[in-house]
Scaffold this motif. Structure first.
Motif, PDB file in Angstrom:
ATOM      1  N   ASN A  44      46.064 141.108  76.491  1.00 29.49           N
ATOM      2  CA  ASN A  44      44.864 140.826  77.267  1.00 29.49           C
ATOM      3  C   ASN A  44      43.685 140.521  76.359  1.00 29.49           C
ATOM      4  O   ASN A  44      42.887 139.616  76.615  1.00 29.49           O
ATOM      5  CB  ASN A  44      44.528 142.005  78.184  1.00 29.49           C
ATOM      6  CG  ASN A  44      45.475 142.100  79.366  1.00 29.49           C
ATOM      7  OD1 ASN A  44      46.375 141.277  79.515  1.00 29.49           O
ATOM      8  ND2 ASN A  44      45.280 143.087  80.210  1.00 29.49           N
ATOM      9  N   CYS A  45      43.569 141.292  75.280  1.00 28.34           N
ATOM     10  CA  CYS A  45      42.467 141.063  74.336  1.00 28.34           C
ATOM     11  C   CYS A  45      42.647 139.768  73.556  1.00 28.34           C
ATOM     12  O   CYS A  45      41.666 139.107  73.216  1.00 28.34           O
ATOM     13  CB  CYS A  45      42.348 142.244  73.373  1.00 28.34           C
ATOM     14  SG  CYS A  45      41.391 143.608  74.055  1.00 28.34           S
ATOM     15  N   ARG A 105      49.303 143.448  82.419  1.00 21.19           N
ATOM     16  CA  ARG A 105      49.605 142.915  81.092  1.00 21.19           C
ATOM     17  C   ARG A 105      50.900 142.115  81.162  1.00 21.19           C
ATOM     18  O   ARG A 105      51.968 142.658  81.431  1.00 21.19           O
ATOM     19  CB  ARG A 105      49.719 144.041  80.064  1.00 21.19           C
ATOM     20  CG  ARG A 105      48.416 144.817  79.885  1.00 21.19           C
ATOM     21  CD  ARG A 105      48.566 145.963  78.905  1.00 21.19           C
ATOM     22  NE  ARG A 105      47.293 146.647  78.690  1.00 21.19           N
ATOM     23  CZ  ARG A 105      47.122 147.696  77.874  1.00 21.19           C
ATOM     24  NH1 ARG A 105      48.165 148.174  77.194  1.00 21.19           N
ATOM     25  NH2 ARG A 105      45.938 148.261  77.738  1.00 21.19           N
ATOM     26  N   LYS A 159      40.067 150.390  69.704  1.00 20.95           N
ATOM     27  CA  LYS A 159      40.978 150.731  70.793  1.00 20.95           C
ATOM     28  C   LYS A 159      40.223 150.609  72.112  1.00 20.95           C
ATOM     29  O   LYS A 159      39.005 150.510  72.148  1.00 20.95           O
ATOM     30  CB  LYS A 159      41.500 152.162  70.617  1.00 20.95           C
ATOM     31  CG  LYS A 159      42.287 152.379  69.338  1.00 20.95           C
ATOM     32  CD  LYS A 159      42.658 153.843  69.180  1.00 20.95           C
ATOM     33  CE  LYS A 159      43.391 154.090  67.865  1.00 20.95           C
ATOM     34  NZ  LYS A 159      43.693 155.530  67.660  1.00 20.95           N
ATOM     35  N   ASP A 187      50.312 154.423  75.444  1.00 13.45           N
ATOM     36  CA  ASP A 187      50.187 153.153  74.726  1.00 13.45           C
ATOM     37  C   ASP A 187      51.175 153.021  73.563  1.00 13.45           C
ATOM     38  O   ASP A 187      50.931 152.269  72.613  1.00 13.45           O
ATOM     39  CB  ASP A 187      48.753 152.942  74.228  1.00 13.45           C
ATOM     40  CG  ASP A 187      48.205 151.568  74.623  1.00 13.45           C
ATOM     41  OD1 ASP A 187      48.863 150.861  75.394  1.00 13.45           O
ATOM     42  OD2 ASP A 187      47.125 151.203  74.147  1.00 13.45           O
ATOM     43  N   TYR A 231      53.729 144.896  72.127  1.00 17.62           N
ATOM     44  CA  TYR A 231      53.636 143.487  71.725  1.00 17.62           C
ATOM     45  C   TYR A 231      53.941 143.297  70.244  1.00 17.62           C
ATOM     46  O   TYR A 231      54.279 142.197  69.817  1.00 17.62           O
ATOM     47  CB  TYR A 231      52.252 142.940  72.068  1.00 17.62           C
ATOM     48  CG  TYR A 231      52.008 142.862  73.559  1.00 17.62           C
ATOM     49  CD1 TYR A 231      52.543 141.827  74.320  1.00 17.62           C
ATOM     50  CD2 TYR A 231      51.267 143.841  74.212  1.00 17.62           C
ATOM     51  CE1 TYR A 231      52.339 141.763  75.688  1.00 17.62           C
ATOM     52  CE2 TYR A 231      51.057 143.787  75.580  1.00 17.62           C
ATOM     53  CZ  TYR A 231      51.594 142.748  76.316  1.00 17.62           C
ATOM     54  OH  TYR A 231      51.392 142.704  77.673  1.00 17.62           O
ATOM     55  N   SER A 285      52.462 148.761  77.106  1.00 15.30           N
ATOM     56  CA  SER A 285      51.630 149.355  76.063  1.00 15.30           C
ATOM     57  C   SER A 285      51.163 148.281  75.099  1.00 15.30           C
ATOM     58  O   SER A 285      51.824 147.249  74.927  1.00 15.30           O
ATOM     59  CB  SER A 285      52.432 150.416  75.294  1.00 15.30           C
ATOM     60  OG  SER A 285      53.521 149.804  74.605  1.00 15.30           O
ATOM     61  N   SER A 286      50.024 148.511  74.476  1.00 13.75           N
ATOM     62  CA  SER A 286      49.548 147.563  73.463  1.00 13.75           C
ATOM     63  C   SER A 286      50.548 147.447  72.324  1.00 13.75           C
ATOM     64  O   SER A 286      50.811 146.365  71.797  1.00 13.75           O
ATOM     65  CB  SER A 286      48.187 148.025  72.921  1.00 13.75           C
ATOM     66  OG  SER A 286      47.205 148.005  73.923  1.00 13.75           O
ATOM     67  N   ASN A 301      40.428 144.637  70.708  1.00 12.98           N
ATOM     68  CA  ASN A 301      41.581 144.633  69.808  1.00 12.98           C
ATOM     69  C   ASN A 301      42.406 143.370  70.026  1.00 12.98           C
ATOM     70  O   ASN A 301      43.440 143.396  70.708  1.00 12.98           O
ATOM     71  CB  ASN A 301      42.448 145.875  70.031  1.00 12.98           C
ATOM     72  CG  ASN A 301      43.545 146.006  68.991  1.00 12.98           C
ATOM     73  OD1 ASN A 301      43.702 145.145  68.129  1.00 12.98           O
ATOM     74  ND2 ASN A 301      44.303 147.072  69.054  1.00 12.98           N
ATOM     75  N   LYS A 356      46.608 143.079  68.748  1.00 16.03           N
ATOM     76  CA  LYS A 356      47.793 143.657  69.368  1.00 16.03           C
ATOM     77  C   LYS A 356      47.882 143.382  70.860  1.00 16.03           C
ATOM     78  O   LYS A 356      48.871 142.878  71.358  1.00 16.03           O
ATOM     79  CB  LYS A 356      47.812 145.183  69.138  1.00 16.03           C
ATOM     80  CG  LYS A 356      48.346 145.613  67.793  1.00 16.03           C
ATOM     81  CD  LYS A 356      48.524 147.126  67.778  1.00 16.03           C
ATOM     82  CE  LYS A 356      49.120 147.591  66.449  1.00 16.03           C
ATOM     83  NZ  LYS A 356      49.320 149.064  66.430  1.00 16.03           N
ATOM     84  N   ASN A 357      46.839 143.764  71.590  1.00 17.94           N
ATOM     85  CA  ASN A 357      46.891 143.723  73.047  1.00 17.94           C
ATOM     86  C   ASN A 357      46.798 142.295  73.570  1.00 17.94           C
ATOM     87  O   ASN A 357      45.853 141.575  73.254  1.00 17.94           O
ATOM     88  CB  ASN A 357      45.746 144.580  73.601  1.00 17.94           C
ATOM     89  CG  ASN A 357      45.789 144.702  75.103  1.00 17.94           C
ATOM     90  OD1 ASN A 357      45.484 143.752  75.805  1.00 17.94           O
ATOM     91  ND2 ASN A 357      46.182 145.865  75.577  1.00 17.94           N
TER      92      ASN A 357
END
Length: 341
Positions: free
Chosen positions: A196-197, A152, A224, A101, A130, A126-127, A190, A193-194
């Protein structure tokens, strides 16, 4: 000693090129007797082609690189297996690497795969990448190898991308709680950052707004995509007397919350309802099977491979957004009375 094409050619009395043509079932004007002898000698001596040499001639290695952010996450482990199965069926070897990540590791691993002349790349970002979006896009734009982003995505970037609609998934998870009478709903993921989240969180907000329900900053806990981190932070939601339902960013987060809830004597789903995300196989092994948003990994893998094959043929990039669904089990209970505060 390993037999070579040259050895077979000298034994039969033909050229090396002729032996290669016969062993690759290519048309060539030599007698059937010599063709049979070539194949017999190759079989008796366990001849195998020099893959490296063949790759140099064809400028093709029949290898695909896959970069994933976390091999410990069952979702990515399952995705890697699906991709490996799909690619092996069509004659490709998958090389799997893990970025932990981290953006720097991700870039290094991508370059290592390119240096090994992979024919294409599948990349689950990776998160951390981004946080460096402009640098990420510049780096990926410099890559000459066909590339497909899987799971992602990356907004406004013209490469093949295959992922699930995370905003819809967050909405489905939240509506599952709302439809069962929950009005004060916490969330753990999260969303800073991520990507998708970020979209799952937007889906959560969409559902609350549609149902005209409250949302408070203290009901959002950043964590996380890991069991341990979710377990450590679960008290922030579980000790909140207003909250009766929780949306988890993935199933590992949900499992961390559930373990801590059991230690605190909070019964699921009687006192706290939880919805996960990914619908991992292990969910059915739990004391209380977890209701979760499903992203069909087999479909995701199949579409990603198809997209990469198109990219390798220099066809237009495929941008595919797949549809998730809610899988109802036993971690969500009906709430007859609200606890709005």
């Amino acid at each position: 000693m390993k037999i070579r094409l040259k050895d077979i050619a000298e034994e039969v009395g033909v050229s090396i090129a002729a032996v290669s043509q016969v062993l690759n079932d290519k048309p060539i004007r030599i007698s059937e007797k010599k063709k049979r002898l070539i194949k017999q000698l190759a079989k008796e001596n366990n001849y195998s082609p020099n893959i490296a040499a063949k790759s140099l001639v064809l400028n093709k290695t029949n290898t695909i690189g896959l970069v994933i952010p976390d091999i410990n996450n069952p979702f990515f482990a399952q995705l890697a297996k699906v991709l490996e199965d799909q690619l092996r069926k069509i004659g490709y070897l998958l090389i799997l690497v893990n970025s932990d990540d981290h953006f720097a590791a991700e870039k290094e691993l991508i370059q290592l795969l390119i240096d090994r002349n992979v024919d294409g790349l599948l990349l689950a970002l990776s998160s951390e990448s981004y946080t460096y979006e402009e640098e990420l896009k510049e780096f990926l734009s410099s890559i000459s190898v066909p590339l497909v982003l899987v799971d992602r995505g990356l907004d406004n970037f013209p490469v093949g991308q295959v992922f699930y609609n995370n905003r819809q998934g967050g909405y489905l998870a939240t509506m599952e709680l709302i439809n069962n009478g929950h009005q004060n709903i916490g969330i753990m993921m999260n969303p800073d950052k991520n990507i998708n989240c970020i979209y799952r969180y937007q889906g959560y907000l969409d559902a609350l707004k549609e149902a005209q329900l409250p949302q408070q900053e203290s009901w959002r806990v950043v964590t996380k995509f890991q069991f341990e981190d979710a377990y450590d932070k679960a008290d922030q939601l579980l000790n909140n007397q207003a909250i009766t339902g929780i949306v988890a960013g993935n199933d590992l987060i949900a499992l961390g919350i559930m373990k801590r809830a059991k230690e605190l004597g909070i019964n699921i789903p009687e006192e706290m309802s939880i919805v996960g995300y990914d619908n991992l196989i292990l969910n059915d092994l739990l004391e209380v099977p977890l209701t979760s948003v499903e992203q069909d990994v087999t479909v995701l893998g199949e579409k990603a491979v198809a997209s990469l094959l198109s990219a390798m043929k220099e066809q237009a990039p495929r941008y595919l957004q797949l549809t998730p669904k809610i899988v109802r089990k036993k971690s969500v209970g009906k709430r007859l009375e609200s606890k709005i505060e």
